[in-house]
Design a protein around this motif. Structure first.
Motif, short mmCIF file in Angstrom:
data_model
loop_
_atom_site.label_atom_id
_atom_site.label_comp_id
_atom_site.label_asym_id
_atom_site.label_seq_id
_atom_site.Cartn_x
_atom_site.Cartn_y
_atom_site.Cartn_z
N ASP A 151 0.95 -1.41 -0.22
CA ASP A 151 0.08 -0.24 0.10
C ASP A 151 0.31 1.09 0.14
N GLU A 152 2.17 1.04 0.11
CA GLU A 152 2.80 2.18 -0.27
C GLU A 152 3.21 3.08 -1.56
N THR A 153 3.15 3.74 -1.62
CA THR A 153 3.53 5.39 -2.71
C THR A 153 4.84 6.61 -2.41
N ALA A 154 5.31 6.54 -3.10
CA ALA A 154 5.94 7.68 -3.91
C ALA A 154 6.03 8.37 -4.90
N SER A 155 5.64 9.90 -4.54
CA SER A 155 5.60 10.86 -5.84
C SER A 155 6.36 11.18 -6.95
N VAL A 156 6.24 11.06 -7.78
CA VAL A 156 7.29 11.77 -8.99
C VAL A 156 7.06 13.19 -9.23
N LEU A 157 7.77 13.68 -9.49
CA LEU A 157 7.16 15.11 -11.07
C LEU A 157 8.45 15.13 -11.73
N TYR A 158 7.86 15.67 -13.33
CA TYR A 158 8.73 15.72 -14.11
C TYR A 158 8.23 17.29 -13.78
N VAL A 159 9.74 17.93 -14.26
CA VAL A 159 9.10 19.16 -14.31
C VAL A 159 10.17 20.45 -15.93
N ASP A 160 9.79 20.92 -16.25
CA ASP A 160 10.28 21.20 -17.36
C ASP A 160 9.83 22.23 -17.32
N LEU A 161 11.01 23.42 -17.59
CA LEU A 161 11.03 24.71 -18.40
C LEU A 161 10.25 25.25 -19.35
N ASP A 162 9.19 25.93 -19.36
CA ASP A 162 8.89 27.45 -20.57
C ASP A 162 9.27 27.86 -20.90
N ARG A 163 9.62 28.10 -22.24
CA ARG A 163 10.33 29.25 -22.77
C ARG A 163 11.34 29.33 -22.72
N PHE A 164 12.23 27.61 -22.46
CA PHE A 164 14.10 27.52 -22.64
C PHE A 164 14.22 27.81 -23.89
N LYS A 165 14.14 27.38 -24.64
CA LYS A 165 14.50 27.29 -25.49
C LYS A 165 14.72 29.02 -26.70
N TYR A 166 13.71 29.45 -26.35
CA TYR A 166 13.65 31.30 -26.54
C TYR A 166 14.77 31.91 -25.85
N VAL A 167 14.82 31.34 -24.82
CA VAL A 167 15.78 32.22 -24.26
C VAL A 167 17.59 31.54 -24.91
N ASN A 168 17.90 30.31 -25.02
CA ASN A 168 19.32 29.84 -25.82
C ASN A 168 18.94 30.63 -26.95
N ASP A 169 17.54 30.98 -27.45
CA ASP A 169 18.25 31.08 -29.17
C ASP A 169 18.23 32.52 -29.13
N THR A 170 17.65 33.46 -27.99
CA THR A 170 17.59 34.89 -28.21
C THR A 170 19.45 35.18 -27.67
N LEU A 171 19.32 35.28 -26.00
CA LEU A 171 20.82 35.33 -25.03
C LEU A 171 21.83 34.79 -25.44
N GLY A 172 21.92 33.45 -25.63
CA GLY A 172 22.86 32.35 -26.30
C GLY A 172 23.11 31.40 -25.09
N HIS A 173 23.60 30.47 -25.40
CA HIS A 173 23.63 29.60 -24.78
C HIS A 173 24.76 29.22 -23.18
N SER A 174 25.42 30.04 -23.15
CA SER A 174 25.79 30.61 -22.28
C SER A 174 25.05 30.70 -20.83
N VAL A 175 23.80 32.51 -21.51
CA VAL A 175 22.88 32.27 -20.69
C VAL A 175 21.82 31.71 -19.90
N GLY A 176 21.71 30.32 -21.28
CA GLY A 176 21.06 29.58 -20.61
C GLY A 176 21.28 27.86 -20.18
N ASP A 177 22.50 28.21 -20.33
CA ASP A 177 23.59 27.32 -19.06
C ASP A 177 23.49 27.40 -17.88
N ALA A 178 23.28 29.17 -17.25
CA ALA A 178 23.67 30.02 -16.07
C ALA A 178 22.26 30.12 -15.56
N LEU A 179 21.26 29.58 -16.45
CA LEU A 179 19.71 30.00 -16.11
C LEU A 179 19.65 28.49 -15.10
N ILE A 180 20.07 27.97 -15.89
CA ILE A 180 19.76 26.73 -15.63
C ILE A 180 20.39 25.95 -14.17
#
Length: 551
Positions: A151-180
């Protein structure tokens, strides 16, 4: 001679006292002269716990006569520094074969051990954030599930950023990495020590909440969304993103990958509902996703074979509805088992699954081919914002026109205001290139998007198409009348043509003509039709105004 050897060399008697030692041994023990350690045991030279380990190994060699080869030991130097050694210890015998001591040789393998530790760490941790990685997360989840009662369970949450690709495309991957990295910090801060957070890959994270957790998965998901909704300050940039969360329950006997798949399906549903929210997994979601996956496979096959997809054309008339001035190409799909599918279903699917460029190119090629062999003044083709963001779009479009051998002015591309949402300057640049080449540009469904009329001068377009939702309310809604009049007046004042969509009554036609609308399109005038029907209308062989096919 042995003092010239960088490895540790020593001889001990049967009481484990040093009899011979070279300079390497003495130096690491803080003794300049090897003679200083002769007659001493490891208990005299090392902490007691280390000394006992050395003593036990050496007694084994002395009592069994069996050598110990390449065993890993570590020593603590006088400075406190730890060094790993690969040590071999062999029995020393006299002429009669009696064991009178042992010979030891040890090599410093500290660098190798550090490398191994680093490899081991990298195998279970994400290099960018230092969080556990997917492998580590699945291992922890598997261990937890193995210990579950029924009867035991655990919860798993999957989290995804919205508009992360836009950050990478407009501000560059260095900003994207720092954001992560900043996101990882916020996730850790939002969770208690009893929860595990891992970076699964890209902009995706997973959270494990055990059965004994003091907080619910719902509260954790709500907190995560709130934390990710706050702006980030990253490398001098203020970045605004959001998070979507999928939640599921891990149950006894479930493989970890099945748990993560359920969480991922719930995440997909959360994004479909508008992003910035969390959704708990339910079995029908998996069925719907499987159906969508099957439809995607069918669409890929349809694009490959080319025998299920076709274009129909809805004529566009001048304001008095007497002459055809052009036509809009509309993509249709006759599915082999599901019949005719609404364009909204498979167009959206094509955009989600990376097929819209292939589908869009096909539509442009087909439409240009029809125009090249007819008297049709121009043809309009809808273009997705995703196509417009492709850096090769303009050059590919010009190549299609050259291949069809038609004038660029005979092609009109129709875009929505969504094109300008992510990167307006880039979109304006693409449109300028197309217009300079002679291609006409129209904004479809004008007035229903996010742009203001005040920005009309930035669009660099030839035509506005009034959305049919406004046309349908003409004569019954004062606000709709005002909006349509405003659009027509502003367009005419700036030299932009106006087309009204969805004209279905004579009253609507007359009203639009009276206020100066240039072109009309709708069921009152003609439904969508196949190319032969359209060409018949153009040549006068078929005087009928309505098509035999449904929209």
């Amino acid at each position: 001679m042995i003092d010239q050897v960088p490895d540790y060399l020593f001889v001990k008697d049967t009481e484990c006292r040093f009899v011979v030692a070279n300079k390497s041994v003495a130096a690491d023990l803080g003794r300049g002269d090897p003679n200083d350690i002769l007659g001493k045991t490891d208990l005299d030279l090392h902490p007691s716990d280390l000394a006992k380990g050395f003593y036990d190994n050496e007694q084994r060699v002395l009592h069994t006569g069996e050598p110990m080869l390449d065993i890993e030991e570590f020593v603590v130097l006088q400075s406190g520094q730890k060094r790993w050694l690969s040590t071999s210890k062999l029995p020393l015998r006299n002429a009669q074969g009696q064991i009178i001591g042992l010979v030891g040789i040890a090599r410093d393998i500290t660098d190798r051990k550090r490398s191994e530790d680093e490899v081991r760490y990298l195998a279970f941790h994400d290099t960018l954030t230092g969080l556990p990685n997917r492998r580590s997360f699945e291992g922890a989840l598997s261990t937890m599930i193995a210990g579950f009662s029924p009867d035991e369970t655990a919860s798993v949450l999957y989290v995804d950023l919205d508009r992360f690709k836009y950050v990478n495309d407009t501000l560059g991957h260095s900003v994207g990495d720092a954001l992560i990295r900043e996101v990882a910090k916020r996730l850790e801060a939002a969770l208690s020590d009893e929860n595990l957070v891992a970076r699964i890959g890209g902009d995706e994270f997973a959270v494990l909440i055990g059965p004994d957790s003091s907080v619910s998965a719902e509260n954790v998901a709500t907190n995560i969304i709130a934390q990710l909704g706050r702006s980030f300050s990253v490398l001098g940039n203020v970045v605004q993103v959001a998070g979507s969360v999928g939640v599921t329950r891990a149950r006894q006997g479930m493989p970890p990958d099945s748990v993560l798949r359920e969480a991922d399906i719930a995440l997909y549903e959360a994004k479909a509902r508008g992003r910035g929210c969390w959704v708990a997994f339910a079995a029908p979601m998996a069925t719907a996703l499987e159906e969508k996956a099957a439809l995607e496979r069918d669409l890929r096959l349809a694009l490959l074979t080319g025998d299920q997809l076709f274009l129909e054309y809805q004529p566009v008339f001048d304001a008095d509805a007497k002459a055809i001035v052009g036509a809009e190409a509309l993509v249709r799909w006759h599915h082999p088992s599901r019949g005719r599918l609404p364009p909204g279903v498979f167009i959206e699917l094509a955009e989600e699954r990376g097929l819209i460029t292939q589908l869009g190119d096909w539509a442009l090629e087909q439409a240009c081919e029809v125009v090249s062999g007819s008297a049709l003044p121009w043809v309009a083709v809808n273009v997705s914002p995703i196509q417009m963001r492709n850096p090769d779009f303009a050059s590919r479009l010009l190549f299609i026109l050259a291949t069809a051998n038609i004038e660029p002015s005979r092609l009109q591309i129709e875009i929505t205001e969504g094109v300008f949402l992510d990167d307006r300057d880039k979109a304006v640049g693409v449109l300028r290139t197309l217009r300079e080449a002679g291609i006409k540009v129209a904004i479809d469904d004008f007035g229903t998007g996010y742009s203001s009329l005040a920005y009309l001068d930035h669009y660099n377009v030839d035509k506005l198409k009034i959305d049919q939702s406004f046309v349908a309310k003409l004569g019954t809604s004062k606000s709709a009348d005002a909006i349509v009049r405003c659009i027509v007046a502003l367009a005419r004042a700036t030299g932009i043509r106006v087309t009204a969509e969805g004209v279905e009554t004579e009253e609507q036609r007359a009203h639009l003509a009276a206020i100066g609308c240039h072109e009309l399109q709708g069921f009152l005038l003609a439904r969508s039709m196949d190319p032969s029907k359209l060409l018949g209308l153009l040549t006068g062989r078929d005087p009928a105004r309505s098509a035999v096919t449904s929209p």
